[in-house]
Write a protein that holds these residues in place. Structure first.
Motif, PDB file in Angstrom:
ATOM      1  N   THR A 107      -7.165 -17.930  -5.952  1.00 54.35           N
ATOM      2  CA  THR A 107      -6.874 -16.914  -4.936  1.00 54.35           C
ATOM      3  C   THR A 107      -6.366 -15.576  -5.067  1.00 54.35           C
ATOM      4  O   THR A 107      -5.558 -15.311  -4.549  1.00 54.35           O
ATOM      5  N   LEU A 108      -6.923 -14.963  -6.505  1.00 54.17           N
ATOM      6  CA  LEU A 108      -6.243 -13.966  -6.885  1.00 54.17           C
ATOM      7  C   LEU A 108      -6.656 -12.519  -5.351  1.00 54.17           C
ATOM      8  O   LEU A 108      -7.436 -12.439  -5.889  1.00 54.17           O
ATOM      9  N   THR A 109      -5.683 -12.283  -4.893  1.00 49.57           N
ATOM     10  CA  THR A 109      -5.973 -11.156  -3.896  1.00 49.57           C
ATOM     11  C   THR A 109      -5.243  -9.826  -4.601  1.00 49.57           C
ATOM     12  O   THR A 109      -3.501  -9.310  -4.796  1.00 49.57           O
ATOM     13  N   TRP A 110      -5.097  -8.260  -4.404  1.00 55.11           N
ATOM     14  CA  TRP A 110      -4.350  -7.482  -4.701  1.00 55.11           C
ATOM     15  C   TRP A 110      -4.661  -6.383  -3.557  1.00 55.11           C
ATOM     16  O   TRP A 110      -5.690  -5.982  -3.013  1.00 55.11           O
ATOM     17  N   LYS A 111      -3.411  -5.557  -3.312  1.00 48.97           N
ATOM     18  CA  LYS A 111      -2.973  -4.422  -2.072  1.00 48.97           C
ATOM     19  C   LYS A 111      -4.239  -3.156  -2.750  1.00 48.97           C
ATOM     20  O   LYS A 111      -3.869  -3.027  -3.576  1.00 48.97           O
ATOM     21  N   PRO A 112      -4.911  -2.496  -1.907  1.00 47.98           N
ATOM     22  CA  PRO A 112      -5.684  -1.568  -2.060  1.00 47.98           C
ATOM     23  C   PRO A 112      -4.606  -0.395  -2.630  1.00 47.98           C
ATOM     24  O   PRO A 112      -3.227  -0.436  -2.448  1.00 47.98           O
ATOM     25  N   GLY A 113      -5.347  -0.138  -4.349  1.00 45.61           N
ATOM     26  CA  GLY A 113      -4.993   0.950  -4.664  1.00 45.61           C
ATOM     27  C   GLY A 113      -4.381   0.586  -6.075  1.00 45.61           C
ATOM     28  O   GLY A 113      -5.135  -0.435  -6.594  1.00 45.61           O
ATOM     29  N   ILE A 114      -3.256   0.675  -6.934  1.00 46.42           N
ATOM     30  CA  ILE A 114      -3.096  -0.033  -7.819  1.00 46.42           C
ATOM     31  C   ILE A 114      -1.887  -0.792  -8.235  1.00 46.42           C
ATOM     32  O   ILE A 114      -1.020  -0.657  -7.949  1.00 46.42           O
ATOM     33  N   THR A 115      -1.744  -2.354  -8.958  1.00 45.78           N
ATOM     34  CA  THR A 115      -1.243  -2.716  -9.157  1.00 45.78           C
ATOM     35  C   THR A 115      -0.745  -3.175 -10.243  1.00 45.78           C
ATOM     36  O   THR A 115      -1.783  -2.999 -11.613  1.00 45.78           O
ATOM     37  N   ALA A 116       0.320  -3.355 -10.896  1.00 43.19           N
ATOM     38  CA  ALA A 116       1.099  -2.841 -12.472  1.00 43.19           C
ATOM     39  C   ALA A 116       1.850  -3.708 -12.648  1.00 43.19           C
ATOM     40  O   ALA A 116       3.264  -3.610 -11.634  1.00 43.19           O
ATOM     41  N   GLY A 117       2.847  -4.386 -13.654  1.00 42.89           N
ATOM     42  CA  GLY A 117       4.093  -4.706 -14.043  1.00 42.89           C
ATOM     43  C   GLY A 117       5.153  -3.959 -14.289  1.00 42.89           C
ATOM     44  O   GLY A 117       6.167  -4.485 -14.054  1.00 42.89           O
ATOM     45  N   HIS A 118       4.486  -2.882 -15.337  1.00 47.61           N
ATOM     46  CA  HIS A 118       5.004  -2.079 -15.831  1.00 47.61           C
ATOM     47  C   HIS A 118       4.812  -0.400 -15.147  1.00 47.61           C
ATOM     48  O   HIS A 118       4.845  -0.383 -14.624  1.00 47.61           O
ATOM     49  N   CYS A 119       6.142  -0.496 -14.657  1.00 45.43           N
ATOM     50  CA  CYS A 119       6.673   0.573 -13.653  1.00 45.43           C
ATOM     51  C   CYS A 119       7.937   0.740 -13.138  1.00 45.43           C
ATOM     52  O   CYS A 119       8.652   0.244 -12.606  1.00 45.43           O
ATOM     53  N   GLU A 120       7.891   2.484 -13.564  1.00 36.86           N
ATOM     54  CA  GLU A 120       9.280   2.793 -14.045  1.00 36.86           C
ATOM     55  C   GLU A 120       9.561   4.780 -13.460  1.00 36.86           C
ATOM     56  O   GLU A 120       8.249   5.081 -13.653  1.00 36.86           O
ATOM     57  N   ASN A 121      10.552   5.340 -13.240  1.00 33.84           N
ATOM     58  CA  ASN A 121      10.843   6.709 -13.041  1.00 33.84           C
ATOM     59  C   ASN A 121       9.973   7.157 -14.477  1.00 33.84           C
ATOM     60  O   ASN A 121      10.157   6.790 -15.316  1.00 33.84           O
ATOM     61  N   LEU A 122       8.829   8.392 -14.058  1.00 33.85           N
ATOM     62  CA  LEU A 122       8.406   8.957 -15.023  1.00 33.85           C
ATOM     63  C   LEU A 122       9.306   9.821 -16.136  1.00 33.85           C
ATOM     64  O   LEU A 122       8.931  10.294 -16.870  1.00 33.85           O
ATOM     65  N   VAL A 123      10.237  10.808 -15.259  1.00 33.46           N
ATOM     66  CA  VAL A 123      11.115  11.991 -15.941  1.00 33.46           C
ATOM     67  C   VAL A 123      11.792  10.432 -17.218  1.00 33.46           C
ATOM     68  O   VAL A 123      11.653  11.146 -17.970  1.00 33.46           O
ATOM     69  N   GLU A 124      12.427   9.867 -16.601  1.00 37.69           N
ATOM     70  CA  GLU A 124      13.769   8.375 -17.413  1.00 37.69           C
ATOM     71  C   GLU A 124      12.830   8.577 -18.266  1.00 37.69           C
ATOM     72  O   GLU A 124      13.164   8.122 -19.378  1.00 37.69           O
ATOM     73  N   HIS A 125      11.649   7.890 -17.979  1.00 31.39           N
ATOM     74  CA  HIS A 125      10.792   6.886 -19.444  1.00 31.39           C
ATOM     75  C   HIS A 125      10.662   8.183 -20.379  1.00 31.39           C
ATOM     76  O   HIS A 125      10.986   7.601 -21.609  1.00 31.39           O
ATOM     77  N   VAL A 126       9.540   9.295 -20.161  1.00 34.20           N
ATOM     78  CA  VAL A 126       9.715  10.350 -21.030  1.00 34.20           C
ATOM     79  C   VAL A 126      11.125  10.987 -21.696  1.00 34.20           C
ATOM     80  O   VAL A 126      10.780  11.290 -22.626  1.00 34.20           O
ATOM     81  N   THR A 127      12.050  11.264 -21.193  1.00 34.81           N
ATOM     82  CA  THR A 127      13.052  11.391 -21.683  1.00 34.81           C
ATOM     83  C   THR A 127      13.800  10.870 -22.115  1.00 34.81           C
ATOM     84  O   THR A 127      14.082  10.856 -23.930  1.00 34.81           O
ATOM     85  N   ARG A 128      13.981   8.908 -22.484  1.00 30.64           N
ATOM     86  CA  ARG A 128      14.099   8.110 -22.658  1.00 30.64           C
ATOM     87  C   ARG A 128      12.911   7.924 -24.449  1.00 30.64           C
ATOM     88  O   ARG A 128      13.761   8.478 -25.149  1.00 30.64           O
TER      89      ARG A 128
END
Length: 256
Positions: free
Chosen positions: A102-123
């Motif tokens: 029964t797998l379905t997904w919302k339109p667009g992108i689905t991912a498990g790992h998501c965080e603020n880009l600036v914080e990720h790059v700075t770290r």
């Protein structure tokens, strides 16, 4: 959720012999645990998959200058031209059990790992931040609101054509970063592209796929002989020079 997204496929890249062999095994896993689902593969040797009936193999030569991480946008584009949704799964992954029906997904992108880009790059890679800020400025992206998206397992579902726009921006941003010596971290480009077109990152349905997979990370066991290393070095310089020339067509974006 759109019920048509039950019409989904899996996809991956299979460049070089090691990854073709891994993809053949992954295709076998998918045939066992997800029968009837197609596996779209971009590969330098499509004939290697003649005995994998669930594989739709297409000829592809590496586009990425050093690595092929941003080439994932190309296989997703191909997959989404044929299916309503596509699961990108790294070739060095094994399937451990059956997928839910029964797998379905919302339109667009689905991912498990998501965080603020600036914080990720700075770290993790602060030396990249100035280049990421520059490309964000070129595209009028609100960098402070942009995500970093994990790139080893994600799903894209059709979104009234915005998925095509998203993948074009991902490829363009990826090329910009490569031309500045940033060849890894495709999650940065993925997040910037999502911010550009106004996508938020969904998570519904991702864990169901992740829970039945095991990522082997074969990149850490990549031993090559001197001939292979020479070919890769030659290929790198060829792709670099070609990319520099092609980028001149959009001089304002790539070089200002």
């Amino acid at each position: 959720m759109n019920s048509e997204q039950h019409n989904y496929c899996f996809c991956t890249l299979a460049l070089r012999k090691k990854y073709r062999l891994l993809t053949q095994q992954l295709a076998s896993d998918l045939a066992k645990y997800s029968p009837g689902k197609s596996f779209v593969v971009l590969t330098d040797k499509p004939a290697d998959f003649n005995n994998s009936p669930n594989v739709l193999a297409f000829k592809h030569n590496q586009r990425g200058i050093l690595h092929c991480y941003h080439d994932k946008s190309l296989v997703m584009e191909l997959a989404l031209s044929r299916f309503n949704a596509a699961i990108y799964i790294d070739a060095d992954t094994t399937i451990l059990s059956s997928l839910p029906d029964t797998l379905t997904w919302k339109p667009g992108i689905t991912a498990g790992h998501c965080e603020n880009l600036v914080e990720h790059v700075t770290r993790y890679t602060p030396e990249r931040l100035a280049h990421i800020q520059k490309v964000a400025s070129h595209l009028n992206i609100k960098l402070q609101d942009s995500p970093y998206i994990g790139e080893s397992l994600f799903i894209i579902a059709r979104d009234e054509g915005r998925e095509v726009e998203y993948l074009k921006y991902w490829a363009k941003i990826g090329r910009y970063l490569e031309l500045r010596g940033i060849h890894a971290g495709s999650g940065n480009a993925m997040g910037l592209a999502a911010a550009k077109i106004g996508w938020s990152v969904a998570q519904d349905g991702w864990a169901e796929v992740r829970n039945i997979t095991k990522h082997l990370d074969a990149s850490y066991t990549n031993k090559q002989n001197s001939w292979d290393l020479w070919k890769r070095k030659l290929g790198y310089h060829y792709r670099l020079n070609k990319a520099r020339l092609v980028a001149l067509k959009d001089f304002e974006f790539f070089y200002r």
